[in-house]
Write a protein that holds these residues in place. Structure first.
Motif, PDB file in Angstrom:
ATOM      1  N   GLU A   1       0.860  -1.163   0.000  1.00  0.00           N
ATOM      2  CA  GLU A   1       0.000   0.000   0.000  1.00  0.00           C
ATOM      3  C   GLU A   1       0.903   1.221   0.000  1.00  0.00           C
ATOM      4  O   GLU A   1       2.108   1.116   0.199  1.00  0.00           O
ATOM      5  CB  GLU A   1      -0.907   0.005   1.241  1.00  0.00           C
TER       6      GLU A   1
ATOM      7  N   VAL B   1       4.063  -4.146  -9.411  1.00  0.00           N
ATOM      8  CA  VAL B   1       3.279  -5.049  -8.573  1.00  0.00           C
ATOM      9  C   VAL B   1       3.346  -6.474  -9.120  1.00  0.00           C
ATOM     10  O   VAL B   1       3.659  -7.432  -8.396  1.00  0.00           O
ATOM     11  CB  VAL B   1       1.817  -4.565  -8.476  1.00  0.00           C
TER      12      VAL B   1
ATOM     13  N   GLN C   1      -1.765  -5.219  -4.820  1.00  0.00           N
ATOM     14  CA  GLN C   1      -1.979  -3.812  -4.478  1.00  0.00           C
ATOM     15  C   GLN C   1      -3.193  -3.744  -3.565  1.00  0.00           C
ATOM     16  O   GLN C   1      -4.321  -3.988  -3.979  1.00  0.00           O
ATOM     17  CB  GLN C   1      -2.208  -2.980  -5.735  1.00  0.00           C
TER      18      GLN C   1
ATOM     19  N   LEU D   1      -4.501  -1.176 -11.393  1.00  0.00           N
ATOM     20  CA  LEU D   1      -3.701  -1.890 -10.400  1.00  0.00           C
ATOM     21  C   LEU D   1      -4.453  -3.051  -9.747  1.00  0.00           C
ATOM     22  O   LEU D   1      -3.904  -3.708  -8.862  1.00  0.00           O
ATOM     23  CB  LEU D   1      -3.244  -0.910  -9.316  1.00  0.00           C
TER      24      LEU D   1
ATOM     25  N   CYS E   1      -6.765  -2.907  -7.612  1.00  0.00           N
ATOM     26  CA  CYS E   1      -6.818  -2.566  -6.197  1.00  0.00           C
ATOM     27  C   CYS E   1      -8.270  -2.477  -5.769  1.00  0.00           C
ATOM     28  O   CYS E   1      -9.060  -1.727  -6.364  1.00  0.00           O
ATOM     29  CB  CYS E   1      -6.105  -1.236  -5.957  1.00  0.00           C
TER      30      CYS E   1
END
Length: 264
Positions: free
Chosen positions: A33, A49, A56, A97, A99
């Motif tokens: 993070e 990543v 992520q 990402l 995420c």
């Protein structure tokens, strides 16, 4: 099982930012993070990543003008369009990402804010969170809010765990959760394990650091083995973000985490 994520805004700062990803992976972290990704191309971050087999875990929405003192836009009357633009930008990065969670920093109250000013900030905060939660729901993402102590961030709008629960109730969005930072909670109100237990049904992410200096979790007044054991016993399935400032070299200070998969 406790899963640790390295906060790359604070850990491995011995390296350039992109080089912190392999350093974290080598140390045994499986998630990362950081505060903000926006100075980098999302494809570059995604490659960092993926190349290091990391997840992520989290980052923040754009906070406004950080250098000028902004600490989030979400509660700031008159800046609603800027906030909406920040949501769009954050979603673009989150999708690139992969995420799943984004944190919207609340922002600061003016010094000596009266009841009318506080009410205006609350109304703005709730309305902006409703908007952001709805936008994130369209792409399967979770929105987080985090109580932050007023010593580190004087005037921060959201400081207490009960206040966060009230906000969740007012917003009424299924994908709005609490980012429970043990460091901030201990400074503001203490009674950490009981606060953790009470807040647990609302928690989407956890962060840790030593108190009071925000160094390694084995430095200071908190018993993190007991705290993390209780978190595990409660059935927590998310990540634990290591958002602390190492006292020295990051790698040299990771001995506290060997029971959770970190390596020296």
């Amino acid at each position: 099982m406790i899963r640790l994520a390295a906060n790359l805004s604070m850990l491995f700062t011995e390296h350039d930012f992109i080089d912190r990803f392999p350093a974290a992976a080598k140390a045994g972290f499986r998630g990362v993070e950081y505060l903000f990704p926006y100075a980098y191309d999302p494809d570059e971050l995604r490659d960092a990543v993926n190349a290091n087999n990391l997840t992520q875990v989290l980052f923040n929405l754009p906070p406004g003008d950080w250098e000028a003192g902004d600490r989030g836009l979400t509660s700031l009357p008159g800046r609603e369009q800027e906030f909406r633009d920040s949501v769009s930008q954050a979603i673009r990065y989150a999708e690139a990402l992969d995420c799943s969670q984004l944190h919207a920093m609340a922002g600061l109250l003016p010094a000596e804010a009266d009841v009318d000013v506080r009410s205006a900030h609350l109304n703005t905060y709730v309305n902006n969170l409703r908007y952001a939660a709805a936008e994130l729901a369209k792409v399967g993402k979770t929105l987080l809010i985090e109580p932050i102590n007023g010593r580190d961030m004087p005037g921060f709008f959201l400081q207490r765990q009960a206040q966060a629960r009230d906000i969740l109730a007012q917003v009424g969005a299924d994908n709005l959760r609490v980012q429970f930072d043990a460091y901030h909670c201990q400074i503001v109100e203490g009674d950490l394990i009981r606060n953790l237990e009470t807040q647990f049904p609302n928690i989407g992410h956890v962060q840790i650091a030593g108190v009071p200096e925000r160094q390694e979790p084995d430095v200071g007044e908190l018993n993190y083995p007991a705290i993390l054991a209780r978190l595990d016993a409660l059935g927590y399935q998310g990540w634990v973000g290591c958002e602390y400032r190492p006292a020295g070299d990051t790698q040299a200070g990771l001995g506290w985490g060997t029971d959770y998969g970190l390596t020296l």
